[in-house]
Motif scaffolding. Structure first.
Motif, short mmCIF file in Angstrom:
data_model
loop_
_atom_site.label_atom_id
_atom_site.label_comp_id
_atom_site.label_asym_id
_atom_site.label_seq_id
_atom_site.Cartn_x
_atom_site.Cartn_y
_atom_site.Cartn_z
N SER A 163 0.83 -1.21 0.00
CA SER A 163 0.00 0.00 0.00
C SER A 163 0.86 1.26 0.00
O SER A 163 0.55 2.23 -0.70
N LEU A 164 1.94 1.25 0.78
CA LEU A 164 2.84 2.39 0.78
C LEU A 164 3.52 2.55 -0.58
O LEU A 164 3.65 3.68 -1.08
N LEU A 165 3.93 1.44 -1.19
CA LEU A 165 4.51 1.50 -2.53
C LEU A 165 3.50 2.05 -3.53
O LEU A 165 3.84 2.86 -4.40
N ALA A 180 1.04 4.14 -2.88
CA ALA A 180 0.91 5.58 -2.66
C ALA A 180 2.08 6.33 -3.28
O ALA A 180 1.89 7.36 -3.96
N VAL A 181 3.28 5.82 -3.08
CA VAL A 181 4.47 6.45 -3.66
C VAL A 181 4.37 6.45 -5.19
O VAL A 181 4.68 7.45 -5.84
N SER A 182 3.93 5.32 -5.76
CA SER A 182 3.87 5.24 -7.22
C SER A 182 2.83 6.19 -7.80
O SER A 182 3.06 6.81 -8.83
N PHE A 207 1.60 9.04 -6.35
CA PHE A 207 2.05 10.42 -6.18
C PHE A 207 3.23 10.71 -7.11
O PHE A 207 3.32 11.80 -7.68
N GLY A 208 4.13 9.73 -7.27
CA GLY A 208 5.24 9.90 -8.19
C GLY A 208 4.79 10.09 -9.61
O GLY A 208 5.32 10.93 -10.34
N PHE A 254 6.56 4.41 -13.04
CA PHE A 254 5.60 4.53 -11.94
C PHE A 254 4.43 3.56 -12.10
O PHE A 254 3.89 3.08 -11.11
N LEU A 281 5.68 0.22 -10.76
CA LEU A 281 5.61 0.20 -9.30
C LEU A 281 4.17 0.01 -8.83
O LEU A 281 3.91 -0.70 -7.85
N SER A 282 3.24 0.62 -9.52
CA SER A 282 1.84 0.48 -9.16
C SER A 282 1.34 -0.95 -9.35
O SER A 282 0.58 -1.48 -8.55
N SER A 319 2.62 -2.99 -6.60
CA SER A 319 1.80 -2.69 -5.42
C SER A 319 0.51 -3.50 -5.42
O SER A 319 0.10 -4.03 -4.38
#
Length: 145
Positions: free
Chosen positions: A78-80, A82-84, A86-87, A101, A104-105, A108
């Motif tokens: 979940s943190l990954l 969110a980072v992906s 927002f990135g 990105f 990464l999503s 995730s």
């Protein structure tokens, strides 16, 4: 548990946010194509790399849930995610950065659904069918098979 309704609502909301990464690019595809001058092939790769990241990562993360508490895998994924997301919103400017990105999503999503796959892994046909389905989605969106 004092408030089961609240817990269920929080889990449902978390799952909605977890799968949001699947939908934002296809929903805005025409806008991205116009703004970044993407060809259909480039747009297909950006969309398809999401499913590629998912398909490649699922076997590893499902295996990881045998050794690590699935809740930890879910939280890290979940943190990954969110980072992906927002990135993507802040830094994506074209095919390569958007693809990174989106990859990464997809990873995730694999972590968010690892618990689901872990429970279904006792039925190998079901697990295989889900894996093949996402692999087919990746091939279709990337190569137009």
């Amino acid at each position: 548990m004092k408030h089961p309704f609240r817990f269920i609502a929080i889990v449902c909301l978390a799952q909605i946010f977890a799968v949001t990464g699947m939908m934002y690019f296809p929903a805005l595809l025409t806008d991205f194509q116009a703004e970044w001058s993407l060809s259909n092939t480039e747009a297909g790769w950006i969309n398809g790399i999401y499913y590629g990241g998912y398909a490649v990562t699922v076997p590893f993360l499902v295996s990881l849930t045998d050794r690590v508490d699935p809740r930890r895998v879910y939280i890290a994924a979940s943190l990954l995610g969110a980072v992906s997301m927002f990135g993507f919103g802040l830094f994506a400017e074209g095919t390569w950065s958007a693809g990174f990105f989106r990859l990464l999503s997809g990873i995730s999503l694999a972590g968010n659904l690892a618990r689901f796959h872990h429970e279904r892994a006792s039925a190998p046909f079901n697990f295989a069918s889900v894996y093949v389905e996402h692999l087919c989605r990746f091939c279709h969106s990337s190569f137009r098979f």
